[in-house]
Design an enzyme around this catalytic site. Structure first.
Site, short mmCIF file in Angstrom:
data_model
loop_
_atom_site.label_atom_id
_atom_site.label_comp_id
_atom_site.label_asym_id
_atom_site.label_seq_id
_atom_site.Cartn_x
_atom_site.Cartn_y
_atom_site.Cartn_z
N CYS A 1 -1.66 11.97 -21.12
CA CYS A 1 -0.51 11.89 -22.02
C CYS A 1 -0.58 10.53 -22.72
CB CYS A 1 0.83 12.12 -21.31
SG CYS A 1 1.35 10.83 -20.18
N ARG B 1 4.44 12.25 -18.17
CA ARG B 1 3.96 13.62 -18.03
C ARG B 1 2.66 13.74 -17.25
NH1 ARG B 1 3.86 14.83 -24.24
NH2 ARG B 1 3.23 12.64 -24.17
N ASP C 1 7.50 14.65 -24.27
CA ASP C 1 7.56 13.34 -23.63
C ASP C 1 9.02 13.00 -23.33
OD1 ASP C 1 7.28 10.75 -22.75
OD2 ASP C 1 6.06 10.10 -24.45
#
EC number: 3.1.3.48
Length: 155
Positions: A9, A15, A124
């Site tokens: 990520c 994440r 996100d």
């Protein structure tokens, strides 16, 4: 033969550490062996830090532990890993841009496994969604990791 999975990520604090821990847990519960899982960042802002406290708290709420230390993706990751997962379209664009020609790693979006098309982006949660966003990301990872394992790793 050991297969290697890398979760990516933007900053490797929200994440991808959640996805890493969830994938490891999913594999352990299914008794799938010979799979190594790691996570890394596109950007280097948080290198050396731990995951976001909200990500750690979300995992703890589900009985999981996160000890990950942030690292940035490296060129050799594209030849060392079999599967590299992005969480959203921006991650995927960056991964395609960074991947050396002839790389071994298959670049995949995690949400393409098991999630409906409208929910395939693992958003996100860092800025926008507080604790609720982390739980949503966790739940998406649970579904996607199980689906990927069944489709690709349990053959």
């Amino acid at each position: 033969m050991v297969r290697k999975v890398l979760m990516i990520c933007l900053g490797n604090i929200c994440r991808s550490p959640i996805a890493e821990v969830v994938m490891v847990d999913t594999l352990e519960k299914a008794n799938v062996k010979d799979v190594e899982v790691d996570s890394a960042a596109i950007g280097g802002w948080h290198v050396g830090n731990r995951a976001d406290p909200r990500a750690i708290s979300t995992l703890q709420k589900h009985g999981l532990k996160c000890t990950h230390i942030v690292r940035q993706i490296r060129k050799q990751d594209f030849s060392e890993f079999d599967y590299i997962f992005g969480m959203d379209e921006d991650n995927m664009s960056e991964l395609r841009r960074l991947a050396p020609k002839g790389s071994k790693a298959e670049l995949l979006m995690l949400g393409d496994f098991g999630l409906e098309k409208k929910n395939r982006i693992i958003e996100d949660p860092y800025y926008e969604r507080g604790a609720e966003g982390f739980e949503t990301a966790y739940q998406q990872c649970v579904v996607a990791c199980a689906a990927f394992m069944k489709e690709r790793l349990q053959k």
